[in-house]
Design an enzyme around this catalytic site. Structure first.
Site, PDB file in Angstrom:
ATOM      1  N   GLN A  37       0.825  -1.207   0.000  1.00  0.00           N
ATOM      2  CA  GLN A  37       0.000   0.000   0.000  1.00  0.00           C
ATOM      3  C   GLN A  37       0.858   1.255   0.000  1.00  0.00           C
ATOM      4  O   GLN A  37       2.069   1.203   0.212  1.00  0.00           O
ATOM      5  CB  GLN A  37      -0.936  -0.017   1.217  1.00  0.00           C
ATOM      6  CG  GLN A  37      -0.219  -0.296   2.528  1.00  0.00           C
ATOM      7  CD  GLN A  37      -1.127  -0.905   3.593  1.00  0.00           C
ATOM      8  OE1 GLN A  37      -2.346  -0.928   3.467  1.00  0.00           O
ATOM      9  NE2 GLN A  37      -0.522  -1.386   4.662  1.00  0.00           N
ATOM     10  N   ASP A 162      -8.102  -5.678  13.375  1.00  0.00           N
ATOM     11  CA  ASP A 162      -7.852  -4.229  13.354  1.00  0.00           C
ATOM     12  C   ASP A 162      -7.367  -3.885  11.950  1.00  0.00           C
ATOM     13  O   ASP A 162      -6.197  -3.609  11.716  1.00  0.00           O
ATOM     14  CB  ASP A 162      -6.792  -3.909  14.408  1.00  0.00           C
ATOM     15  CG  ASP A 162      -6.462  -2.423  14.472  1.00  0.00           C
ATOM     16  OD1 ASP A 162      -7.124  -1.624  13.778  1.00  0.00           O
ATOM     17  OD2 ASP A 162      -5.523  -2.074  15.205  1.00  0.00           O
ATOM     18  N   THR A 164      -7.819  -2.258   7.781  1.00  0.00           N
ATOM     19  CA  THR A 164      -8.288  -1.147   6.963  1.00  0.00           C
ATOM     20  C   THR A 164      -9.684  -1.493   6.428  1.00  0.00           C
ATOM     21  O   THR A 164     -10.259  -2.521   6.786  1.00  0.00           O
ATOM     22  CB  THR A 164      -7.306  -0.893   5.807  1.00  0.00           C
ATOM     23  OG1 THR A 164      -7.059  -2.138   5.152  1.00  0.00           O
ATOM     24  CG2 THR A 164      -5.974  -0.363   6.328  1.00  0.00           C
TER      25      THR A 164
END
Lengths: 291, 291
Positions: A37, A162, A164
């Site tokens: 990313q 947890d 995106t």
């Protein structure tokens, strides 16, 4: 119409929701294309440092306490005796820090696919990583879906997703197949929690589907807890808990009343309040009310 | 950096807070300079119609229920028997509509300085004005500060200050002198409520000062209730209640549990939860905890 067309602002557009949120920035501190990313860090004028992944605001110094407290403490205070905790994602280590505040926890494994996120947290968000040298913490940089696949049956007390948003690297974390595997590795009485997007924008879509998928994966109880999160779309966010052979609609209230952790948002009243969904959410979820 | 520099977006910049919020708009429906303020109405792509006063978002179709329910119902369920209610401001009539849901209410006077706001609501927000022909409702277009000055001592049960931000026309509504006059016209057992800005941005400033000023004005009890409000600065807002010779830290819980009003956000759990402030707010308020 807009004064934000210069490089003094970072703007995230929520295209499908017709809204956008902007923070005034003074400097770009980091710009890295990792294997997974696009990672940026900015210094903002009023929110401290800001981390951005693929153009989406991940966290700021100023208000990350809301998300990190709400993804960690409701789940850990719901489990009767959380000892073995796993975090999938969470590379900024803020969730890990909250988990480690619980004295019953003996071991926490954090598995984030992208080590660059943790490196950025170490450089630019030192408050989030200051518990990383706790001997109970183990940091892995690997594929969380694969890690869950290979984990032993019934070996985990609390599993925290947890991640995106459910597009890009995290897409696989929102599917029934993955949730079924999560269910498999949790001990009976185990609790899973997943960030579940905006009550205003996603009650009738992502949240509804996640709750249905969790039930289909075998979880006996599901609860969505809304909380404010100014830098996320709509300024309002949620986590969804699921219990394996246990209820996530009640929690260890005495333990919450007695703890001495230096928390900024999570309280007994906040947890109790969040467990009753606003009527508009119940209607959008289109299911028998959870409470 | 920003894709919002075209006329497809309405953007409100919160300069002092280094943030901004934008909604995608398809059409400007109204643009009026009244004697008091600049009033605009837009059609948005995803939030229904949007009302803007002096560049500040006032409300949208989609999420105004949060603010209007939270400025009305906590105060009305805190008062033991609200019969005579006064709203200062509130020209969009959304608060009036919520107040009129209470069967004990015998008369509501709404005093907004600017009739253009109500005219705009009638044209573009018909759902907000559909209780205006209730025989218990009285709409005045006048100076609310002056109205309060001229009102009889101890003649009101619940006084709602549904104002814009404490700059411009509403500045006088946030001063001790005005609060003292509000206290004077409330009956013993009376409750006043005022919109009190963002828990994240204003706990150490506007909210703290308002609470101090309310106490100085003679109110015996003060409580600030936070709630989500996506289109306002930080997406998180608050109202502050004050009681004249009564506590605003408890409310008629049985009545809340039994009502049949078609509300979308306000619940027993929401009211209870909001009464306990997050620790970061208590710290910013720098006073003995209210609860």
């Amino acid at each position: 119409m807009s004064p934000l067309a210069d490089n003094q602002w970072f703007t995230e557009v929520f295209d499908r929701h017709g809204s956008a949120f902007s923070l005034k920035v003074s400097e770009k501190l980091l710009d890295v294309q990792s294997a997974y990313q696009h990672l940026e860090v900015y210094a903002t004028e009023t929110f401290g440092n800001l981390m951005v992944l693929d153009g989406c605001v991940m966290l700021t110094d100023r208000d990350n306490f809301l998300y990190h407290e709400m993804i960690a403490h409701p789940a850990l205070f719901t489990h009767q005796q959380p000892e073995r905790v796993v975090i999938i994602g969470g590379g900024d280590c803020g969730t890990l820090k909250e988990v480690l505040r619980h004295p019953s926890v003996q071991h926490v494994t954090q598995i984030d696919i992208d080590e660059e996120v943790t490196k950025a947290a170490e450089r630019f968000f030192p408050a989030l990583v200051d518990a990383n040298d706790d001997p109970r913490a183990e940091l892995l940089f690997a594929d969380g879906v694969k890690w869950v696949d290979e984990a032993e049956d019934e070996s985990i007390d609390v599993l925290i997703i947890d991640s995106t948003d459910p597009v890009g690297p995290a897409e696989g974390l929102f599917k029934t197949e993955f949730l079924t595997r999560c269910h498999r590795i949790l001990k009976p009485g185990g609790v899973m929690v997943q960030q579940s997007e905006s009550p205003l924008y996603h009650s009738g879509s992502i949240i509804r589907e996640l709750r249905r998928d969790m039930r289909e994966a075998g979880f006996s109880s599901v609860a969505t807890l809304p909380f404010p999160q100014p830098v996320y779309p709509s300024g309002w966010w949620s986590v969804t808990l699921a219990g394996k052979q246990c209820s996530v609609e009640s929690f260890r209230e005495e333990a919450v009343a007695e703890h001495t952790m230096p928390l900024q948002y999570y309280t007994l009243a906040a947890h109790r309040g969040a467990l009753t969904l606003p009527p508009f959410m119940r209607q959008a979820l289109d299911e028998t009310p959870v409470s």
